[in-house]
Design a protein around this motif. Structure first.
Motif, PDB file in Angstrom:
ATOM      1  N   LEU A 354     -35.847-134.476  12.926  1.00  0.00           N
ATOM      2  CA  LEU A 354     -35.145-135.482  13.724  1.00  0.00           C
ATOM      3  C   LEU A 354     -34.772-134.905  15.091  1.00  0.00           C
ATOM      4  N   ASN A 355     -34.174-133.697  15.078  1.00  0.00           N
ATOM      5  CA  ASN A 355     -33.794-133.050  16.340  1.00  0.00           C
ATOM      6  C   ASN A 355     -34.998-132.891  17.258  1.00  0.00           C
ATOM      7  N   SER A 356     -36.088-132.412  16.678  1.00  0.00           N
ATOM      8  CA  SER A 356     -37.262-132.104  17.495  1.00  0.00           C
ATOM      9  C   SER A 356     -37.887-133.367  18.090  1.00  0.00           C
ATOM     10  N   ILE A 358     -36.380-136.236  18.703  1.00  0.00           N
ATOM     11  CA  ILE A 358     -35.499-136.755  19.755  1.00  0.00           C
ATOM     12  C   ILE A 358     -35.691-135.946  21.040  1.00  0.00           C
ATOM     13  N   ALA A 359     -35.727-134.617  20.898  1.00  0.00           N
ATOM     14  CA  ALA A 359     -35.965-133.763  22.069  1.00  0.00           C
ATOM     15  C   ALA A 359     -37.308-134.106  22.705  1.00  0.00           C
ATOM     16  N   LEU A 362     -37.067-137.402  24.653  1.00  0.00           N
ATOM     17  CA  LEU A 362     -36.326-137.227  25.910  1.00  0.00           C
ATOM     18  C   LEU A 362     -37.167-136.460  26.933  1.00  0.00           C
ATOM     19  N   ASN A 363     -37.797-135.385  26.493  1.00  0.00           N
ATOM     20  CA  ASN A 363     -38.658-134.638  27.413  1.00  0.00           C
ATOM     21  C   ASN A 363     -39.846-135.482  27.867  1.00  0.00           C
TER      22      ASN A 363
ATOM     23  N   PRO B 274     -29.150-128.776  18.400  1.00  0.00           N
ATOM     24  CA  PRO B 274     -29.175-130.218  18.675  1.00  0.00           C
ATOM     25  C   PRO B 274     -30.183-130.542  19.784  1.00  0.00           C
ATOM     26  N   PRO B 275     -30.696-131.786  19.800  1.00  0.00           N
ATOM     27  CA  PRO B 275     -31.777-132.169  20.722  1.00  0.00           C
ATOM     28  C   PRO B 275     -31.450-131.897  22.187  1.00  0.00           C
ATOM     29  N   SER B 278     -32.082-128.409  23.114  1.00  0.00           N
ATOM     30  CA  SER B 278     -33.536-128.176  23.199  1.00  0.00           C
ATOM     31  C   SER B 278     -34.085-128.692  24.517  1.00  0.00           C
ATOM     32  N   VAL B 279     -33.630-129.883  24.920  1.00  0.00           N
ATOM     33  CA  VAL B 279     -34.119-130.464  26.172  1.00  0.00           C
ATOM     34  C   VAL B 279     -33.750-129.559  27.344  1.00  0.00           C
TER      35      VAL B 279
END
Lengths: 449, 449
Positions: A354-356, A358-359, A362-363, B274-275, B278-279
């Motif tokens: 999930l974290n990855s 979402i990241a 966003l990226n 958290p995302p 990471s971003v």
């Protein structure tokens, strides 16, 4: 910061201006690791000159600390008698390593000239494969029979401590030389000398077999926080011991292996390997990559009409694929490391996924928006901007999703994730990149041209 | 292979069928690292159940060996008195690490309930940054004043050895607590008890400052083959000591950092971050990559007429660029590792460069030939095969050449080669890939269509 480093400052001046005797006195006061550091920086002739000033005992420690190239240069031109002296004071494992690196006839000559006992020890060690416990152990250790008293162990320790350094443990053996107990030397201080050692020794022995792979040995050291470890044969007879400083390099090597694996280097390739060895190691992976690249190319082939209609799409198409690959590689590296460190498993994979993603989303939005603007201003085509921006969002999302999934699936299939993940991931990001970008372009073609 | 592992075989059956008392007896006979391994595999409730069977002393060692997730789960629901008991028997560094991870109010409560001395030690350690010598040292050690005799040091050792494990060295301090000498405990056995310790101690002390970065500490351990190391403040006063097993993880972490760097992860990103973190870590690198990808795209733009004339070139063009990137990454990984291990420097770079470019040429010829045949059979165009084959040979040659040159130049510029090499390299292989392939196609265009 430490006494030795402070001393290094003026070494160059010293060598230039100083007298031989003074340099000798100065340099033998240093730690062998610092002497090695100094020698490393010198010209080939100077290396030999400084090395030859060293006492055999110090020289034996310097030669194992120094870099491979300097070692070669020094050994190339060394006097045989001096080399025998140096090897003679080395621990057996270091002596065996050094002799294994010498040309055959030279090695034999050295072995002949060593004292009989040393020569026998070294020849025994040379039989073990380099990357096993037998190949990295040495035979110098403190062992006593289980019948003895603590005071006998102390006497034995006193007798050998002049000759053998870093004795941390007393190994206790029975009449068949089988290992039955262990006792840290310092604890001998705490016990009444007339106590039978068998009554106070630790019977929970951690040991490895002579044929155990060195990486497994390293894991045993790390897991049990060991400083020294007994090596036994298949009948549990004590054969040697390994110290933590012999293992530190193995642990570091293992940790850096993942990087090589992810880059498509699957064997222990060294920077100075001859070209044909490099080819043998690298070519198979390149051929597999070529196959996946052809697969991705055939995806592009599906959109030939679109490309024909608007050839500038060909310019932008590698950007989408490449950015997916870059983002996916980031996710992959973090995941592979998380698995290696035991921070990621199937239990907590959902949260990581999930974290990855979402990241990734966003990226994707951030870089997609930048690219959309660039494309719009560059080609004056706002629809082109929208198409490439959307395609990038899709591809970075997918890349981050599968950057977690692929290594986990490989781990589940008991395949090393560092080895195979990147092939699957870049194939995927190439294909998805081409499909999303050219697919969207095909769909919106009438607004594009 | 070792006593403990042998015991693990039937643990699942035991937990399922066994009685509490029997499990307790069985499990406390194991090494804490093995108990941690067992607990790791259990469900959340079972983790707590088994952990609660452990004596505080064993529990304190298990909790530091276990994975982060299990630790969290166990600590989440632990009785405060029990936690005080556990923290109370820990070494100060481990206690400080554990307390630092607790929620603020919980941490304060634990500190209040600890014996005054322990609490003061832990609070002192908590002030140091986590990744410095002060943050990883512990304050439990053996120190004696320089005026004492060897027998006094032995008595002191006997007095504390019950409470403090792994005492390898006696640190000798003067009246201002400044470190003036060191002496391995085991060597106390070798010296007449009535000898003044100042006469036999080693005055060549290797020490680090409390504020020294942990990676530098790790390098000192590795360089000097240490097992324990004194930590001092800026007045050279003895503040604590660090043991090799605290440092092994730092060394491993540092080695695996290069992989993250090469993949474009420049901070210590963890898989469970958290995302947004990471971003923040990943986006800057992606944006730089986007810029280089746009640069490569503009190269493609130069050949628009050629592409217009023969649109299937767009299919093959990413293959040439991608294969160059793959080959270059292989060369890069071997080079970066060679630099990190000290095997490659400016002195022997020429030989490495020659080896790598020969390997690149050979791999280029092999994969180029395969690709030429594939293109010929696929599109029935032998000239297309020749053009793509030649382009691949050129690109793989260039990739292997610059796979060595780029990291060396970065090293010369004092930039970490692992951090920046891949950006430059892939930009280059993309551009050269497009130029060589589309350039050759432009030159031979009349034979192609």
């Amino acid at each position: 910061m430490n006494e030795f480093n402070r001393n290094l400052i003026n070494i160059d001046d010293l060598i230039k201006g100083g007298e031989r005797e003074y340099i000798k006195e100065y340099i033998t006061g240093l730690h062998p690791a610092d002497i090695a550091d100094i020698i490393k920086t010198l010209d080939e002739d100077k290396k030999r000159e400084i090395f030859n000033l060293l006492h055999a005992e110090v020289a034996s420690r310097v030669i194992v600390e120094i870099d491979d190239r300097s070692r070669e240069q020094i050994l190339e031109d060394i006097n045989r008698e001096r080399l025998v002296d140096i090897v003679g004071v080395m621990d057996s494992d270091k002596a065996a390593d050094l002799i294994a690196d010498l040309p055959q006839d030279n090695a034999e000559k050295i072995l002949e000239n060593l004292p009989w006992k040393d020569s026998a020890e070294v020849q025994k060690l040379l039989k073990y494969s380099e990357d096993t416990a037998g190949g990295i152990m040495h035979t110098e250790l403190l062992s006593v029979r289980e019948e003895v008293l603590v005071e006998d162990a102390i006497i034995q320790f006193m007798a050998i401590s002049e000759e053998i350094g870093n004795i941390h443990d007393t190994f206790i053996i029975d009449k068949n030389r089988q290992l039955v107990g262990v006792m840290p030397v310092r604890k001998l201080l705490l016990i009444k000398p007339e106590t039978p050692i068998s009554r106070v020794m630790d019977r929970h022995i951690i040991s490895v077999n002579v044929h155990t792979d060195q990486e497994e040995v390293a894991r045993v050291f790390k897991k049990y926080d060991l400083v020294s470890l007994a090596v036994v044969d298949k009948e549990d007879r004590l054969m040697g011991r390994i110290l933590i400083d012999d293992i530190v390099d193995v642990l570091i090597e293992e940790a850096s292996e993942d990087m090589l694996h992810m880059a498509g280097i699957y064997q222990d390739e060294k920077i100075m390997d001859p070209p044909l060895r490099s080819v043998r190691i690298r070519l198979p992976w390149l051929v597999i990559n070529l196959a996946t690249a052809i697969l991705a190319a055939s995806v592009v082939g599906l959109f030939q009409d679109t490309l024909q209609a608007m050839v500038i799409l060909a310019m932008f198409m590698p950007i989408v694929a490449g950015m997916g690959g870059n983002a996916g590689t980031q996710a992959l590296a973090v995941t592979v490391r998380g698995i290696a460190l035991g921070e990621l498993d199937f239990g907590n994979a959902k949260k990581a996924l999930l974290n990855s993603t979402i990241a990734g989303l966003l990226n994707g939005i951030a870089t997609g928006a930048i690219m959309a603007l660039v494309a719009y201003y560059w080609k004056g085509n706002y629809m082109l901007g929208i198409v490439i921006g959307l395609a990038m969002i899709i591809n970075l999302f997918i890349a981050n999703f599968f950057g977690i999934i692929i290594p986990l699936v490989l781990k589940w299939l008991k395949i090393d994730p560092a080895v195979a993940s990147s092939i699957f991931l870049t194939t995927l990001t190439d294909c998805i990149g081409f499909i999303s970008f050219l697919g969207l372009a095909t769909f919106f073609i009438k607004y594009l041209i």
